[in-house]
Write a protein that holds these residues in place. Sequence first.
Motif, PDB file in Angstrom:
ATOM      1  N   PHE A 122     -39.800 -21.705  43.162  1.00  0.00           N
ATOM      2  CA  PHE A 122     -39.079 -20.453  43.310  1.00  0.00           C
ATOM      3  C   PHE A 122     -39.704 -19.272  42.581  1.00  0.00           C
ATOM      4  CE2 PHE A 122     -35.297 -23.343  44.004  1.00  0.00           C
ATOM      5  CZ  PHE A 122     -35.152 -23.020  45.347  1.00  0.00           C
ATOM      6  N   ASN A 123     -40.893 -19.392  42.067  1.00  0.00           N
ATOM      7  CA  ASN A 123     -41.498 -18.255  41.393  1.00  0.00           C
ATOM      8  C   ASN A 123     -41.525 -17.047  42.333  1.00  0.00           C
ATOM      9  OD1 ASN A 123     -43.174 -17.306  39.008  1.00  0.00           O
ATOM     10  ND2 ASN A 123     -44.521 -16.833  40.728  1.00  0.00           N
ATOM     11  N   VAL A 124     -41.315 -15.858  41.789  1.00  0.00           N
ATOM     12  CA  VAL A 124     -41.234 -14.653  42.628  1.00  0.00           C
ATOM     13  C   VAL A 124     -42.608 -14.181  43.093  1.00  0.00           C
ATOM     14  CG1 VAL A 124     -40.553 -12.220  42.650  1.00  0.00           C
ATOM     15  CG2 VAL A 124     -39.062 -13.924  41.594  1.00  0.00           C
ATOM     16  N   ASN A 125     -43.621 -14.369  42.253  1.00  0.00           N
ATOM     17  CA  ASN A 125     -44.933 -13.815  42.600  1.00  0.00           C
ATOM     18  C   ASN A 125     -46.068 -14.790  42.283  1.00  0.00           C
ATOM     19  OD1 ASN A 125     -46.757 -11.866  43.469  1.00  0.00           O
ATOM     20  ND2 ASN A 125     -46.972 -10.977  41.432  1.00  0.00           N
ATOM     21  N   PRO A 126     -46.403 -15.685  43.227  1.00  0.00           N
ATOM     22  CA  PRO A 126     -45.817 -15.805  44.569  1.00  0.00           C
ATOM     23  C   PRO A 126     -44.722 -16.876  44.612  1.00  0.00           C
ATOM     24  CG  PRO A 126     -47.784 -17.129  44.447  1.00  0.00           C
ATOM     25  CD  PRO A 126     -47.621 -16.494  43.081  1.00  0.00           C
ATOM     26  N   ILE A 127     -43.902 -16.819  45.652  1.00  0.00           N
ATOM     27  CA  ILE A 127     -43.004 -17.929  45.966  1.00  0.00           C
ATOM     28  C   ILE A 127     -43.754 -18.823  46.946  1.00  0.00           C
ATOM     29  CG2 ILE A 127     -41.836 -16.762  47.903  1.00  0.00           C
ATOM     30  CD1 ILE A 127     -39.231 -18.120  46.868  1.00  0.00           C
ATOM     31  N   THR A 128     -43.678 -20.130  46.758  1.00  0.00           N
ATOM     32  CA  THR A 128     -44.568 -21.020  47.498  1.00  0.00           C
ATOM     33  C   THR A 128     -43.841 -22.216  48.095  1.00  0.00           C
ATOM     34  OG1 THR A 128     -45.091 -22.190  45.446  1.00  0.00           O
ATOM     35  CG2 THR A 128     -46.596 -20.427  46.099  1.00  0.00           C
ATOM     36  N   ALA A 129     -44.464 -22.786  49.132  1.00  0.00           N
ATOM     37  CA  ALA A 129     -43.949 -24.002  49.757  1.00  0.00           C
ATOM     38  C   ALA A 129     -45.115 -24.833  50.278  1.00  0.00           C
ATOM     39  CB  ALA A 129     -42.994 -23.658  50.902  1.00  0.00           C
ATOM     40  N   ALA A 130     -45.029 -26.143  50.085  1.00  0.00           N
ATOM     41  CA  ALA A 130     -45.988 -27.097  50.647  1.00  0.00           C
ATOM     42  C   ALA A 130     -45.253 -27.891  51.717  1.00  0.00           C
ATOM     43  CB  ALA A 130     -46.529 -28.019  49.561  1.00  0.00           C
ATOM     44  N   ILE A 145     -47.053 -22.149  52.484  1.00  0.00           N
ATOM     45  CA  ILE A 145     -46.600 -20.766  52.505  1.00  0.00           C
ATOM     46  C   ILE A 145     -46.711 -20.219  51.084  1.00  0.00           C
ATOM     47  CG2 ILE A 145     -44.656 -19.197  52.888  1.00  0.00           C
ATOM     48  CD1 ILE A 145     -43.579 -21.190  54.930  1.00  0.00           C
ATOM     49  N   SER A 146     -47.274 -19.033  50.955  1.00  0.00           N
ATOM     50  CA  SER A 146     -47.379 -18.358  49.659  1.00  0.00           C
ATOM     51  C   SER A 146     -47.160 -16.874  49.911  1.00  0.00           C
ATOM     52  CB  SER A 146     -48.750 -18.605  49.029  1.00  0.00           C
ATOM     53  OG  SER A 146     -48.859 -17.959  47.775  1.00  0.00           O
ATOM     54  N   ILE A 147     -46.060 -16.328  49.360  1.00  0.00           N
ATOM     55  CA  ILE A 147     -45.692 -14.935  49.613  1.00  0.00           C
ATOM     56  C   ILE A 147     -45.599 -14.188  48.291  1.00  0.00           C
ATOM     57  CG2 ILE A 147     -44.088 -13.383  50.764  1.00  0.00           C
ATOM     58  CD1 ILE A 147     -42.996 -15.770  52.318  1.00  0.00           C
ATOM     59  N   GLU A 148     -46.363 -13.114  48.158  1.00  0.00           N
ATOM     60  CA  GLU A 148     -46.352 -12.318  46.943  1.00  0.00           C
ATOM     61  C   GLU A 148     -45.082 -11.464  46.868  1.00  0.00           C
ATOM     62  OE1 GLU A 148     -48.708 -12.461  44.607  1.00  0.00           O
ATOM     63  OE2 GLU A 148     -49.963 -13.885  45.714  1.00  0.00           O
ATOM     64  N   ASN A 149     -44.581 -11.260  45.648  1.00  0.00           N
ATOM     65  CA  ASN A 149     -43.443 -10.369  45.391  1.00  0.00           C
ATOM     66  C   ASN A 149     -42.303 -10.606  46.378  1.00  0.00           C
ATOM     67  OD1 ASN A 149     -44.736  -8.862  43.221  1.00  0.00           O
ATOM     68  ND2 ASN A 149     -46.041  -7.991  44.826  1.00  0.00           N
ATOM     69  N   ASP A 265     -46.836 -27.092  41.775  1.00  0.00           N
ATOM     70  CA  ASP A 265     -45.480 -27.486  41.384  1.00  0.00           C
ATOM     71  C   ASP A 265     -44.636 -27.780  42.618  1.00  0.00           C
ATOM     72  OD1 ASP A 265     -45.994 -27.293  38.701  1.00  0.00           O
ATOM     73  OD2 ASP A 265     -44.959 -25.389  38.400  1.00  0.00           O
ATOM     74  N   ALA A 266     -44.786 -26.947  43.655  1.00  0.00           N
ATOM     75  CA  ALA A 266     -44.041 -27.173  44.896  1.00  0.00           C
ATOM     76  C   ALA A 266     -44.359 -28.559  45.453  1.00  0.00           C
ATOM     77  CB  ALA A 266     -44.383 -26.089  45.924  1.00  0.00           C
ATOM     78  N   LEU A 267     -45.644 -28.908  45.462  1.00  0.00           N
ATOM     79  CA  LEU A 267     -46.041 -30.246  45.904  1.00  0.00           C
ATOM     80  C   LEU A 267     -45.449 -31.310  44.999  1.00  0.00           C
ATOM     81  CD1 LEU A 267     -47.811 -32.179  47.633  1.00  0.00           C
ATOM     82  CD2 LEU A 267     -49.658 -31.755  45.976  1.00  0.00           C
ATOM     83  N   GLY A 268     -45.463 -31.063  43.691  1.00  0.00           N
ATOM     84  CA  GLY A 268     -44.976 -32.042  42.727  1.00  0.00           C
ATOM     85  C   GLY A 268     -43.504 -32.365  42.897  1.00  0.00           C
ATOM     86  N   TYR A 269     -42.679 -31.378  43.211  1.00  0.00           N
ATOM     87  CA  TYR A 269     -41.252 -31.632  43.416  1.00  0.00           C
ATOM     88  C   TYR A 269     -41.034 -32.565  44.603  1.00  0.00           C
ATOM     89  CZ  TYR A 269     -40.658 -27.600  40.319  1.00  0.00           C
ATOM     90  OH  TYR A 269     -40.698 -26.737  39.258  1.00  0.00           O
ATOM     91  N   LEU A 270     -41.799 -32.352  45.671  1.00  0.00           N
ATOM     92  CA  LEU A 270     -41.687 -33.203  46.856  1.00  0.00           C
ATOM     93  C   LEU A 270     -42.168 -34.612  46.571  1.00  0.00           C
ATOM     94  CD1 LEU A 270     -41.434 -33.915  49.848  1.00  0.00           C
ATOM     95  CD2 LEU A 270     -43.548 -32.629  50.269  1.00  0.00           C
ATOM     96  N   VAL A 271     -43.343 -34.738  45.964  1.00  0.00           N
ATOM     97  CA  VAL A 271     -43.910 -36.049  45.679  1.00  0.00           C
ATOM     98  C   VAL A 271     -43.028 -36.846  44.729  1.00  0.00           C
ATOM     99  CG1 VAL A 271     -45.833 -37.248  44.556  1.00  0.00           C
ATOM    100  CG2 VAL A 271     -46.301 -35.380  46.155  1.00  0.00           C
ATOM    101  N   SER A 272     -42.535 -36.203  43.687  1.00  0.00           N
ATOM    102  CA  SER A 272     -41.769 -36.915  42.665  1.00  0.00           C
ATOM    103  C   SER A 272     -40.462 -37.481  43.217  1.00  0.00           C
ATOM    104  CB  SER A 272     -41.475 -35.987  41.480  1.00  0.00           C
ATOM    105  OG  SER A 272     -42.665 -35.674  40.800  1.00  0.00           O
ATOM    106  N   TYR A 273     -39.882 -36.815  44.202  1.00  0.00           N
ATOM    107  CA  TYR A 273     -38.633 -37.332  44.769  1.00  0.00           C
ATOM    108  C   TYR A 273     -38.894 -38.407  45.807  1.00  0.00           C
ATOM    109  CZ  TYR A 273     -33.706 -37.313  45.933  1.00  0.00           C
ATOM    110  OH  TYR A 273     -32.392 -37.677  46.092  1.00  0.00           O
TER     111      TYR A 273
END
Length: 289
Positions: A122-130, A145-149, A265-273
């Motif tokens: 959920f970081n704002v700059n950038p917010i990311t998704a794997a 997906i990686s979106i700045e601001n 980190d986005a990847l890590g949340y998915l992998v860890s679960y």
Amino acid sequence: MQEEVWTEVIRPATSDQLAPVVFISSPAGWNWAKNLYDYAKSGEDENWQAWTFTTADGGNVALSEIEAAKRELPERTFKQEYLASFETLSNRVYSNFDRSLNVTSDLPDPIEQRELYVGIDFNVNPITAAIGIKAVDQLLILDEISIENSNTTELAQEIKRRYPNHKIRVYPDPAGRARKTSAAGGVTDFTILEQFGFITIAPKAHDPVADRINNVQAMLCNAAGTRRLFIHPRCKELIKGLDGMTYKKDTNLPDKSLGLDHITDALGYLVSYEFPLRNPVVAAPRFGR
């Protein structure tokens, strides 16, 4: 403990009684304990001796459990924790990542998949998704997906734009369960994702950072040499993050100043679960080399 605890506190306290001292530890890289071990092993000082015992030598752990750990753990971790080996710590956080082995274009088209698994930071700059799919015991990352601001609403809109007819499972940062976004009315990140129809899955609290890293490391390549995490070349930010993320000097803390931690980190949340270390490997790989 820090070296100063020994040199400035414990060592002087032994002098009046000539008290013996025993250091008992698993190795933890090439640190001051490794230097102390080498000094004791060298025989230069008759007051010092050194021994090394593997987990098997101890006789308290079943050989079948040691073999299971070898299959599940990253090779470096297995050697350190079970073979009592002082492993040279690469400064790379994801040292098991190999572009020539973990990156391949021979992966399915995400548009043709019915269900997608999405890790979110959920970081704002950038917010990311794997974005990926599960294939038996493998995770295939097909898009990013990686979106700045930006914010959670814009990220959810982009996921929907790319994949309007897919079943979406999202694995966000657990902090989003309570964290308020800029949305009015006290809406949280989780409720925004759910409003877009996503199935939101997350533990109640963060896993330790080291555990999350080890989960990804074991998927990239475990101690048995098996790779179960494959990434499409279009995921340039994730590849850059896995290749370039390093530890701060003389610490086991990832260096967040590099700006490479959000997508990893986005990847890590998915992998860890979905692929925790204690989840046994029961199927043969379907993709990869």
